[in-house]
Design a protein around this motif. Structure first.
Motif, mmCIF file in Angstrom:
data_model
loop_
_atom_site.group_PDB
_atom_site.id
_atom_site.type_symbol
_atom_site.label_atom_id
_atom_site.label_comp_id
_atom_site.label_asym_id
_atom_site.label_seq_id
_atom_site.Cartn_x
_atom_site.Cartn_y
_atom_site.Cartn_z
ATOM 1 N N ILE A 90 0.856 -1.178 0.000
ATOM 2 C CA ILE A 90 0.000 0.000 0.000
ATOM 3 C C ILE A 90 0.898 1.235 0.000
ATOM 4 O O ILE A 90 1.751 1.410 0.881
ATOM 5 N N ILE A 91 0.759 2.041 -1.029
ATOM 6 C CA ILE A 91 1.527 3.281 -1.163
ATOM 7 C C ILE A 91 0.802 4.371 -0.388
ATOM 8 O O ILE A 91 -0.397 4.590 -0.578
ATOM 9 N N VAL A 92 1.528 5.052 0.493
ATOM 10 C CA VAL A 92 0.928 6.097 1.324
ATOM 11 C C VAL A 92 1.565 7.441 0.949
ATOM 12 O O VAL A 92 2.730 7.692 1.241
ATOM 13 N N LEU A 93 0.774 8.273 0.292
ATOM 14 C CA LEU A 93 1.217 9.606 -0.110
ATOM 15 C C LEU A 93 0.218 10.605 0.471
ATOM 16 O O LEU A 93 -0.863 10.814 -0.078
ATOM 17 N N ALA A 94 0.580 11.214 1.594
ATOM 18 C CA ALA A 94 -0.382 12.054 2.311
ATOM 19 C C ALA A 94 0.338 13.052 3.203
ATOM 20 O O ALA A 94 1.443 12.778 3.676
ATOM 21 N N GLY A 95 -0.317 14.193 3.418
ATOM 22 C CA GLY A 95 0.210 15.183 4.352
ATOM 23 C C GLY A 95 0.252 16.605 3.826
ATOM 24 O O GLY A 95 0.239 17.555 4.610
ATOM 25 N N VAL A 96 0.274 16.764 2.501
ATOM 26 C CA VAL A 96 0.423 18.118 1.975
ATOM 27 C C VAL A 96 -0.826 18.962 2.231
ATOM 28 O O VAL A 96 -0.732 20.181 2.443
ATOM 29 N N ASN A 97 -2.003 18.350 2.252
ATOM 30 C CA ASN A 97 -3.217 19.131 2.520
ATOM 31 C C ASN A 97 -3.292 19.591 3.978
ATOM 32 O O ASN A 97 -3.857 20.648 4.269
ATOM 33 N N ASP A 98 -2.729 18.808 4.887
ATOM 34 C CA ASP A 98 -2.629 19.248 6.284
ATOM 35 C C ASP A 98 -1.808 20.534 6.352
ATOM 36 O O ASP A 98 -2.170 21.488 7.062
ATOM 37 N N ILE A 99 -0.693 20.531 5.619
ATOM 38 C CA ILE A 99 0.175 21.708 5.602
ATOM 39 C C ILE A 99 -0.537 22.887 4.947
ATOM 40 O O ILE A 99 -0.483 24.017 5.437
ATOM 41 N N TYR A 100 -1.230 22.621 3.852
ATOM 42 C CA TYR A 100 -1.971 23.669 3.137
ATOM 43 C C TYR A 100 -3.034 24.291 4.042
ATOM 44 O O TYR A 100 -3.321 25.483 3.946
ATOM 45 N N GLN A 101 -3.612 23.468 4.926
ATOM 46 C CA GLN A 101 -4.640 23.958 5.851
ATOM 47 C C GLN A 101 -4.046 24.464 7.165
ATOM 48 O O GLN A 101 -4.772 24.740 8.117
ATOM 49 N N ASP A 102 -2.714 24.558 7.209
ATOM 50 C CA ASP A 102 -2.010 25.096 8.369
ATOM 51 C C ASP A 102 -2.255 24.275 9.630
ATOM 52 O O ASP A 102 -2.340 24.809 10.745
ATOM 53 N N LEU A 103 -2.347 22.953 9.463
ATOM 54 C CA LEU A 103 -2.494 22.059 10.606
ATOM 55 C C LEU A 103 -1.115 21.701 11.152
ATOM 56 O O LEU A 103 -0.132 21.674 10.415
ATOM 57 N N PRO A 104 -0.997 21.418 12.434
ATOM 58 C CA PRO A 104 0.315 21.087 13.019
ATOM 59 C C PRO A 104 0.838 19.752 12.487
ATOM 60 O O PRO A 104 0.066 18.861 12.104
ATOM 61 N N LEU A 105 2.161 19.614 12.485
ATOM 62 C CA LEU A 105 2.784 18.414 11.914
ATOM 63 C C LEU A 105 2.636 17.177 12.794
ATOM 64 O O LEU A 105 2.611 16.057 12.277
ATOM 65 N N LYS A 106 2.536 17.347 14.104
ATOM 66 C CA LYS A 106 2.496 16.176 14.986
ATOM 67 C C LYS A 106 1.333 15.232 14.661
ATOM 68 O O LYS A 106 1.548 14.011 14.540
ATOM 69 N N PRO A 107 0.101 15.715 14.492
ATOM 70 C CA PRO A 107 -0.972 14.789 14.108
ATOM 71 C C PRO A 107 -0.739 14.148 12.742
ATOM 72 O O PRO A 107 -1.151 13.010 12.505
ATOM 73 N N VAL A 108 -0.072 14.860 11.837
ATOM 74 C CA VAL A 108 0.234 14.309 10.508
ATOM 75 C C VAL A 108 1.165 13.112 10.645
ATOM 76 O O VAL A 108 0.907 12.030 10.096
ATOM 77 N N THR A 109 2.243 13.293 11.375
ATOM 78 C CA THR A 109 3.191 12.195 11.543
ATOM 79 C C THR A 109 2.582 11.056 12.353
ATOM 80 O O THR A 109 2.854 9.886 12.085
ATOM 81 N N ASP A 110 1.727 11.392 13.311
ATOM 82 C CA ASP A 110 1.031 10.341 14.071
ATOM 83 C C ASP A 110 0.146 9.503 13.139
ATOM 84 O O ASP A 110 0.097 8.273 13.258
ATOM 85 N N ASN A 111 -0.558 10.165 12.239
ATOM 86 C CA ASN A 111 -1.429 9.449 11.306
ATOM 87 C C ASN A 111 -0.625 8.569 10.351
ATOM 88 O O ASN A 111 -0.998 7.420 10.082
ATOM 89 N N LEU A 112 0.474 9.101 9.844
ATOM 90 C CA LEU A 112 1.315 8.306 8.943
ATOM 91 C C LEU A 112 1.909 7.107 9.677
ATOM 92 O O LEU A 112 1.916 5.985 9.150
ATOM 93 N N TYR A 113 2.381 7.340 10.879
ATOM 94 C CA TYR A 113 2.948 6.254 11.692
ATOM 95 C C TYR A 113 1.912 5.150 11.891
ATOM 96 O O TYR A 113 2.210 3.959 11.742
ATOM 97 N N TRP A 114 0.697 5.559 12.227
ATOM 98 C CA TRP A 114 -0.392 4.591 12.446
ATOM 99 C C TRP A 114 -0.659 3.779 11.180
ATOM 100 O O TRP A 114 -0.845 2.565 11.247
#
Length: 212
Positions: A90-114
């Protein structure tokens, strides 16, 4: 006898790969994924990296699970349904929209890790992919993309999973915070999607050879 062999080869089970992510997986602005326009998607199929992967590796079936505009939280919410299909990768390409919406990085990395962890727990190989630049990014957004991609690279090493540096696939050699080619300043051009597909093949091929 020869016809029987051809028939057997054509009906051989393909390696199932799921590509999950946002617009850069869906194929925006050229293609709408099957999740966006059921059942088969709509538009120019060459505008999705999955097309180029299957063109070069016809023994692979790459399912496009991209949805334009989604954040990692939204992608995480449908991740278990995706891996329930039983892919090998499973290819996981995600996170740029979080940045575009000015969301903090910690939840992004937590989601990717999960997501990496859930895939591995089901015996599925996650393929980590760095997120792409976009031409209209502010200096703060560009810095956040760099930080997220550094985390993705380190996480791929920690999980011992393949990494596809898709940011490098499409970025401008003179200005790494911009796309090499784009129809809208936000998404890659067809050539960019093609290069993403080829670089994903390069990330997966060594694993496939080891499993043969």
């Amino acid at each position: 006898m020869a016809q029987g062999l051809v028939r057997a080869a054509s009906s051989a089970k393909k390696t199932l790969i799921i590509a999950i992510g946002d617009s850069t997986t869906a194929g925006t602005p050229f293609f709408k994924s099957p999740l966006e326009v059921p059942p088969d998607g709509e538009g120019d199929p060459e505008g999705q990296y999955a097309y180029w992967m299957m063109k070069r590796r016809p023994q692979w079936q790459v399912l496009n699970y991209g949805i334009n505009g989604q954040t990692t939280s939204q992608i995480r919410a449908r991740f278990l349904d995706a891996i329930a299909r039983g892919p090998r990768y499973i290819i996981v390409l995600a996170g740029v929209n979080d940045i575009y919406q000015d969301l903090p990085l910690k939840p992004v990395t937590d989601n990717l890790y999960w997501m990496y962890q859930q895939a591995q727990g089901k015996g599925i190989m996650p393929v980590a992919a760095t997120v792409l630049p976009f031409d209209t990014a502010t200096p703060e957004e560009a810095k956040a993309i760099d930080a997220l991609n550094e985390w993705i690279k380190k996480a791929a090493d920690k999980f011992r999973i393949p990494l596809a540096d898709l940011n490098a696939s499409v970025r401008d050699t003179k200005d790494p915070h911009k796309l090499n080619g784009s129809p809208d300043g936000i998404h890659p051009d067809i050539g960019g999607y093609r290069k993403m597909g080829l670089d994903l093949i390069a990330a997966i091929d060594p694993i496939e050879k080891a499993w043969r």
